[in-house]
Design a protein around this motif. Structure first.
Motif, PDB file in Angstrom:
ATOM      1  N   VAL A   1       0.843  -1.200   0.000  1.00  0.00           N
ATOM      2  CA  VAL A   1       0.000   0.000   0.000  1.00  0.00           C
ATOM      3  C   VAL A   1       0.875   1.246   0.000  1.00  0.00           C
ATOM      4  O   VAL A   1       0.622   2.208  -0.724  1.00  0.00           O
ATOM      5  CB  VAL A   1      -0.969  -0.024   1.202  1.00  0.00           C
ATOM      6  N   LEU A   2       1.943   1.208   0.783  1.00  0.00           N
ATOM      7  CA  LEU A   2       2.839   2.364   0.861  1.00  0.00           C
ATOM      8  C   LEU A   2       3.457   2.688  -0.502  1.00  0.00           C
ATOM      9  O   LEU A   2       3.590   3.849  -0.879  1.00  0.00           O
ATOM     10  CB  LEU A   2       3.951   2.077   1.874  1.00  0.00           C
ATOM     11  N   LEU A   3       3.827   1.647  -1.262  1.00  0.00           N
ATOM     12  CA  LEU A   3       4.455   1.874  -2.567  1.00  0.00           C
ATOM     13  C   LEU A   3       3.419   2.206  -3.636  1.00  0.00           C
ATOM     14  O   LEU A   3       3.698   2.968  -4.561  1.00  0.00           O
ATOM     15  CB  LEU A   3       5.256   0.643  -2.990  1.00  0.00           C
ATOM     16  N   CYS A   4       2.242   1.616  -3.521  1.00  0.00           N
ATOM     17  CA  CYS A   4       1.241   1.827  -4.570  1.00  0.00           C
ATOM     18  C   CYS A   4       0.521   3.160  -4.422  1.00  0.00           C
ATOM     19  O   CYS A   4       0.049   3.717  -5.397  1.00  0.00           O
ATOM     20  CB  CYS A   4       0.229   0.682  -4.565  1.00  0.00           C
ATOM     21  N   TYR A   5       0.428   3.663  -3.180  1.00  0.00           N
ATOM     22  CA  TYR A   5      -0.286   4.919  -2.968  1.00  0.00           C
ATOM     23  C   TYR A   5       0.286   6.058  -3.806  1.00  0.00           C
ATOM     24  O   TYR A   5      -0.463   6.726  -4.534  1.00  0.00           O
ATOM     25  CB  TYR A   5      -0.291   5.280  -1.478  1.00  0.00           C
TER      26      TYR A   5
ATOM     27  N   MET B   1       1.943   5.884  -6.527  1.00  0.00           N
ATOM     28  CA  MET B   1       1.700   5.615  -7.961  1.00  0.00           C
ATOM     29  C   MET B   1       0.265   5.966  -8.324  1.00  0.00           C
ATOM     30  O   MET B   1       0.001   6.662  -9.313  1.00  0.00           O
ATOM     31  CB  MET B   1       1.968   4.137  -8.270  1.00  0.00           C
ATOM     32  N   ALA B   2      -0.676   5.490  -7.506  1.00  0.00           N
ATOM     33  CA  ALA B   2      -2.085   5.781  -7.766  1.00  0.00           C
ATOM     34  C   ALA B   2      -2.339   7.285  -7.669  1.00  0.00           C
ATOM     35  O   ALA B   2      -3.064   7.870  -8.478  1.00  0.00           O
ATOM     36  CB  ALA B   2      -2.969   5.027  -6.764  1.00  0.00           C
ATOM     37  N   TYR B   3      -1.689   7.925  -6.695  1.00  0.00           N
ATOM     38  CA  TYR B   3      -1.829   9.368  -6.504  1.00  0.00           C
ATOM     39  C   TYR B   3      -1.364  10.113  -7.738  1.00  0.00           C
ATOM     40  O   TYR B   3      -2.019  11.029  -8.225  1.00  0.00           O
ATOM     41  CB  TYR B   3      -1.000   9.792  -5.288  1.00  0.00           C
ATOM     42  N   TYR B   4      -0.200   9.680  -8.247  1.00  0.00           N
ATOM     43  CA  TYR B   4       0.355  10.353  -9.424  1.00  0.00           C
ATOM     44  C   TYR B   4      -0.619  10.275 -10.595  1.00  0.00           C
ATOM     45  O   TYR B   4      -0.913  11.279 -11.247  1.00  0.00           O
ATOM     46  CB  TYR B   4       1.699   9.730  -9.800  1.00  0.00           C
ATOM     47  N   VAL B   5      -1.137   9.087 -10.857  1.00  0.00           N
ATOM     48  CA  VAL B   5      -2.045   8.936 -11.998  1.00  0.00           C
ATOM     49  C   VAL B   5      -3.332   9.730 -11.763  1.00  0.00           C
ATOM     50  O   VAL B   5      -3.834  10.399 -12.660  1.00  0.00           O
ATOM     51  CB  VAL B   5      -2.371   7.451 -12.269  1.00  0.00           C
ATOM     52  N   ALA B   6      -3.833   9.704 -10.533  1.00  0.00           N
ATOM     53  CA  ALA B   6      -5.105  10.373 -10.272  1.00  0.00           C
ATOM     54  C   ALA B   6      -4.990  11.896 -10.388  1.00  0.00           C
ATOM     55  O   ALA B   6      -5.899  12.549 -10.879  1.00  0.00           O
ATOM     56  CB  ALA B   6      -5.623   9.990  -8.879  1.00  0.00           C
TER      57      ALA B   6
ATOM     58  N   VAL C   1      -3.225   0.387 -16.656  1.00  0.00           N
ATOM     59  CA  VAL C   1      -2.986  -0.929 -17.276  1.00  0.00           C
ATOM     60  C   VAL C   1      -1.498  -1.263 -17.226  1.00  0.00           C
ATOM     61  O   VAL C   1      -1.101  -2.373 -16.859  1.00  0.00           O
ATOM     62  CB  VAL C   1      -3.512  -0.941 -18.726  1.00  0.00           C
ATOM     63  N   LEU C   2      -0.651  -0.280 -17.538  1.00  0.00           N
ATOM     64  CA  LEU C   2       0.797  -0.521 -17.524  1.00  0.00           C
ATOM     65  C   LEU C   2       1.271  -0.881 -16.114  1.00  0.00           C
ATOM     66  O   LEU C   2       2.116  -1.744 -15.927  1.00  0.00           O
ATOM     67  CB  LEU C   2       1.549   0.712 -18.026  1.00  0.00           C
ATOM     68  N   MET C   3       0.700  -0.217 -15.112  1.00  0.00           N
ATOM     69  CA  MET C   3       1.117  -0.496 -13.741  1.00  0.00           C
ATOM     70  C   MET C   3       0.715  -1.893 -13.299  1.00  0.00           C
ATOM     71  O   MET C   3       1.361  -2.502 -12.455  1.00  0.00           O
ATOM     72  CB  MET C   3       0.488   0.530 -12.789  1.00  0.00           C
ATOM     73  N   THR C   4      -0.388  -2.373 -13.850  1.00  0.00           N
ATOM     74  CA  THR C   4      -0.838  -3.701 -13.441  1.00  0.00           C
ATOM     75  C   THR C   4      -0.365  -4.776 -14.418  1.00  0.00           C
ATOM     76  O   THR C   4      -0.771  -5.921 -14.321  1.00  0.00           O
ATOM     77  CB  THR C   4      -2.373  -3.742 -13.350  1.00  0.00           C
ATOM     78  N   LEU C   5       0.526  -4.379 -15.318  1.00  0.00           N
ATOM     79  CA  LEU C   5       0.979  -5.309 -16.355  1.00  0.00           C
ATOM     80  C   LEU C   5       1.594  -6.592 -15.795  1.00  0.00           C
ATOM     81  O   LEU C   5       1.321  -7.678 -16.303  1.00  0.00           O
ATOM     82  CB  LEU C   5       1.966  -4.592 -17.279  1.00  0.00           C
TER      83      LEU C   5
ATOM     84  N   HIS D   1       5.063  -7.464  -4.538  1.00  0.00           N
ATOM     85  CA  HIS D   1       5.049  -7.218  -5.978  1.00  0.00           C
ATOM     86  C   HIS D   1       3.863  -7.903  -6.642  1.00  0.00           C
ATOM     87  O   HIS D   1       3.175  -7.324  -7.472  1.00  0.00           O
ATOM     88  CB  HIS D   1       6.364  -7.706  -6.591  1.00  0.00           C
ATOM     89  N   ALA D   2       3.628  -9.143  -6.234  1.00  0.00           N
ATOM     90  CA  ALA D   2       2.608  -9.938  -6.911  1.00  0.00           C
ATOM     91  C   ALA D   2       1.217  -9.356  -6.717  1.00  0.00           C
ATOM     92  O   ALA D   2       0.354  -9.478  -7.578  1.00  0.00           O
ATOM     93  CB  ALA D   2       2.654 -11.375  -6.412  1.00  0.00           C
ATOM     94  N   TRP D   3       0.988  -8.718  -5.580  1.00  0.00           N
ATOM     95  CA  TRP D   3      -0.363  -8.249  -5.278  1.00  0.00           C
ATOM     96  C   TRP D   3      -0.536  -6.752  -5.492  1.00  0.00           C
ATOM     97  O   TRP D   3      -1.573  -6.190  -5.122  1.00  0.00           O
ATOM     98  CB  TRP D   3      -0.732  -8.628  -3.846  1.00  0.00           C
ATOM     99  N   ALA D   4       0.470  -6.110  -6.083  1.00  0.00           N
ATOM    100  CA  ALA D   4       0.424  -4.657  -6.253  1.00  0.00           C
ATOM    101  C   ALA D   4      -0.826  -4.201  -7.007  1.00  0.00           C
ATOM    102  O   ALA D   4      -1.429  -3.190  -6.668  1.00  0.00           O
ATOM    103  CB  ALA D   4       1.673  -4.174  -6.970  1.00  0.00           C
ATOM    104  N   ALA D   5      -1.213  -4.966  -8.032  1.00  0.00           N
ATOM    105  CA  ALA D   5      -2.365  -4.577  -8.839  1.00  0.00           C
ATOM    106  C   ALA D   5      -3.619  -4.451  -7.983  1.00  0.00           C
ATOM    107  O   ALA D   5      -4.441  -3.556  -8.200  1.00  0.00           O
ATOM    108  CB  ALA D   5      -2.596  -5.596  -9.947  1.00  0.00           C
ATOM    109  N   PHE D   6      -3.720  -5.329  -6.969  1.00  0.00           N
ATOM    110  CA  PHE D   6      -4.900  -5.275  -6.106  1.00  0.00           C
ATOM    111  C   PHE D   6      -4.908  -4.030  -5.220  1.00  0.00           C
ATOM    112  O   PHE D   6      -5.942  -3.651  -4.697  1.00  0.00           O
ATOM    113  CB  PHE D   6      -4.960  -6.524  -5.215  1.00  0.00           C
ATOM    114  N   ALA D   7      -3.744  -3.444  -5.037  1.00  0.00           N
ATOM    115  CA  ALA D   7      -3.688  -2.219  -4.233  1.00  0.00           C
ATOM    116  C   ALA D   7      -3.907  -0.994  -5.112  1.00  0.00           C
ATOM    117  O   ALA D   7      -4.627  -0.077  -4.745  1.00  0.00           O
ATOM    118  CB  ALA D   7      -2.348  -2.122  -3.521  1.00  0.00           C
ATOM    119  N   ILE D   8      -3.276  -0.991  -6.290  1.00  0.00           N
ATOM    120  CA  ILE D   8      -3.344   0.205  -7.144  1.00  0.00           C
ATOM    121  C   ILE D   8      -4.779   0.519  -7.548  1.00  0.00           C
ATOM    122  O   ILE D   8      -5.203   1.673  -7.471  1.00  0.00           O
ATOM    123  CB  ILE D   8      -2.455   0.007  -8.402  1.00  0.00           C
ATOM    124  N   LEU D   9      -5.537  -0.493  -7.919  1.00  0.00           N
ATOM    125  CA  LEU D   9      -6.879  -0.215  -8.439  1.00  0.00           C
ATOM    126  C   LEU D   9      -7.799   0.451  -7.410  1.00  0.00           C
ATOM    127  O   LEU D   9      -8.315   1.526  -7.687  1.00  0.00           O
ATOM    128  CB  LEU D   9      -7.491  -1.488  -9.033  1.00  0.00           C
TER     129      LEU D   9
END
Lengths: 366, 273
Positions: free
Chosen positions: B69-73, B75-80, B92-96, B149-157
């Motif tokens: 969550v700390l790393l994905c926040y 990233m999600a913040y930047y895109v938002a 999509v690229l982040m969850t690739l 790393h494996a679950w990052a997509a579940f946090a970013i979305l």
């Protein structure tokens, strides 16, 4: 305008977004304690100008001073202004009191003093006892009052309002207009008010800047804008106006001699405009300044004969469209139905005569 | 009965009842003794191996959840807030990485973290270390890194969705009322994105606690988690009732921890406001 009573000074300010020029070279001064409106159609740059005062948009060119301080290097959170947003921007996770007291944190006041100030503000906007309500339990009018209280609690030098009444229904809007005026009078803070509603601007403002295409067309009091518009754009934007094409034939002590289409020779106050013979101009006259007669007036004043084309009955007054031979468009006349010299039964197709007061006509560039 | 209810009963309620009754049985040679008993639960409560593994599982996936969550926040913040065009492409690229097989990602981390892997050989060749770092692979560190790393997509979305929903004029209003960027983030952005943070935490914590592939392949002896034990019960040990009992205990623990977590975040939200 004289610079010494300028509280907000906008000097040669321009704003461009990429290649789009949103604001072109605006200069004007706003006085302390004034209710000042920026009036214009959407896209005229009025909101951009307001956001530049708040600091949310950078100034591409020129300079803005508030109370003598240049604002160029002052970030929005340190400017002595507060804003009421168009959608009110009430914080959804906070209750009414927390919303109103939001900005107090910076002042580092004791809790008791803060609560006292919040209560005072709730009283001022007539929401006493609503402090613990949640944001989503509020009506549009209440949200508007909270946005107002939240901005005013910090005693800003200037309050900026971005179409704050746009989302309210007509009755509530009229009520809020009265309240805004009362508030502004009682606290004496300078208000800069953005609106596209000319009636609202006329009702509320001490002075109005009429804007179009990123430029300021005229800055004046509501009465001056209505009675003496400087350009045809302003004249047509504020209220209704008849325009008649005319040609300048001469100049007699302050009066321009004109040859008006369909009417003939007329003398119109020149109002300081420089006109030379042969110029094509237009003559403007407000519909309510024309007087209708059911027979040719016997007095010495000039009258124009015409035929009633359309009658619209509006209760306290009626609107008429009168066709004048030789005129391209019908002339609009608005007349109170209680007038004594009113034709008793005005029917469409009937012949009428029009007269006017000497100062009713304005000459404008085309 | 509505179709949704039928699906719910067949898909969730029935298997759950089967699991509960299974957990009350005991192993009897190659078969099961179907007399109901709490013996399995008693063993889970008393034998230290179970509580050790449970605590370790919660520890590992808790840390993994925290870092994800700390790393994905950001990233999600930047895109938002800072990407204005093609937002979806960025997401999509982040969850690739998520598009490839889970197993493949785990093996990829073996290549990176291994004794002669990418990191060790790079550090060796640059002279930063004299001998390969052994804690990288077959350790809790390896499991945490891989899970995160494996679950990052579940946090970013969910983080992205909750951040994207925040009305930009609220941020301007906070600025207008005197908040600098940091204060504004703490008072407006963070509390309003808290639902996203909470769902991201749940979405990662719950499945990673019971994960057994990553600890089996990268964990080594220190990295064994409760999922491995459950898998053993249903596999080689052939003690299904014990596996079922462990699953239910795990489920109850996760439920309890989730409630505590919700309680804490609610308190934190009030504090932030």
């Amino acid at each position: 305008m004289n610079n010494k009573d300028a509280f907000i000074s906008i000097r040669d300010v321009g704003k461009s977004f990429g290649t789009f020029q949103a604001i072109e070279n605006i200069s004007m001064d706003i006085r302390e304690g004034e209710f000042f409106s920026l009036l214009g159609a959407s896209g005229c740059g009025k909101t951009t100008l307001l956001r530049m005062l708040a600091g949310f948009e950078s100034v591409s060119k020129g300079e803005i001073l508030i109370d003598g301080q240049p604002m160029s290097d002052v970030p929005p959170h340190e400017r002595p202004v507060n804003m009421v947003f168009q959608n009110y921007a009430i914080f959804p996770h906070l209750n009414v009191a927390q919303n109103i007291g939001y900005g107090l944190r910076k002042l580092k006041l004791p809790k008791a003093k803060q609560n006292e100030m919040i209560e005072e503000m709730l009283d001022l906007v007539q929401l006493t006892g609503y402090g613990t309500r949640k944001a989503h339990e509020l009506s549009g009018g209440q949200r508007q009052r909270i946005a107002l209280a939240r901005a005013l609690i910090l005693r800003p030098k200037v309050l900026l309002l971005d179409e704050p009444l746009g989302a309210l229904d007509k009755q509530l809007r009229e009520q809020m207009q009265m309240e805004l005026r009362r508030l502004q009078r009682s606290i004496g803070i300078t208000f800069v008010f953005v609106t596209h509603d000319q009636e609202e601007a006329l009702t509320l403002s001490d002075r109005i800047a009429v804007m179009a295409g990123g430029e300021v067309l005229q800055v004046d009091t509501p009465a001056a804008l209505y009675e003496q518009p400087q350009t045809r754009e302003v004249a047509s934007f504020i209220g209704n106006m008849n325009f008649l094409d005319a040609r300048v034939t001469g100049d007699i002590n302050g009066y321009a001699s004109l040859d008006v289409q369909g009417i003939g020779a007329l003398n119109v106050p020149r109002l300081g405009k420089t006109l030379s013979s042969g110029d094509t101009v237009c003559v403007a006259v407000r519909p309510e300044k024309l007087i209708l007669h059911d027979k040719a007036p016997s007095g010495p004043e000039k009258s124009i004969p015409g035929t009633i084309e359309l009658v619209t009955y509006l209760g306290e007054r009626s609107h008429y469209h009168v066709r004048v031979p030789g005129c391209d468009t019908a002339i609009a006349i608005s007349s109170q139905n209680s007038r004594m010299n009113q034709p008793k039964e005005v029917q469409e197709g009937r012949s009428v005569w029009m007269t006017w007061a000497p100062d009713a006509l304005i000459v404008l560039e085309r | 009965m509505s179709p949704a209810l039928v699906v719910l009963i067949i898909g969730i309620l029935v298997p759950f009842i089967i699991l509960i009754s299974l957990s009350m049985w005991t192993r009897d040679g190659f078969g099961f003794d179907m007399t109901p008993t709490f013996e399995n639960y008693q063993r889970v409560g008393t034998e230290p191996i179970f509580s050790t593994l449970l605590a370790r599982s919660f520890w590992i996936s808790g840390i993994a959840t925290f870092f994800t969550v700390l790393l994905c926040y950001p990233m999600a913040y930047y895109v938002a807030f800072h990407v204005h065009r093609n937002k979806m492409l960025w997401i999509v690229l982040m969850t690739l990485p998520f598009w490839t097989s889970y197993l493949l990602r785990v093996f990829a981390w073996r290549v990176i973290l291994g004794y002669e892997g990418v990191i060790n050989s790079a550090f060796l060749s640059m002279g930063w270390i004299q001998a390969p770092l052994e804690f990288l692979l077959y350790s809790q560190t390896a499991v945490i890194i891989t899970l995160a790393h494996a679950w990052a997509a579940f946090a970013i979305l969910p983080l992205y969705v909750s951040l994207e929903k925040i009305d930009k004029s609220l941020l301007e209003a906070a600025t207008d009322l005197g908040d600098g960027p940091v204060r504004r983030f703490l008072r407006i952005t963070l509390p309003l994105s808290l639902p996203g943070v909470i769902s991201a935490c749940f979405l990662i914590f719950i499945p990673t606690t019971g994960d057994y592939i990553t600890p089996a392949l990268l964990g080594g002896p220190d990295g064994v988690m409760i999922g491995n034990l459950i898998q053993l019960q249903f596999g080689p040990v052939n003690n299904w009732p014990m596996g079922a009992a462990l699953s239910i205990v795990l489920m109850l623990w996760i439920g309890a921890l989730a409630l505590v977590f919700l309680f804490i975040t609610r308190k934190a939200k009030d504090r932030l406001a």
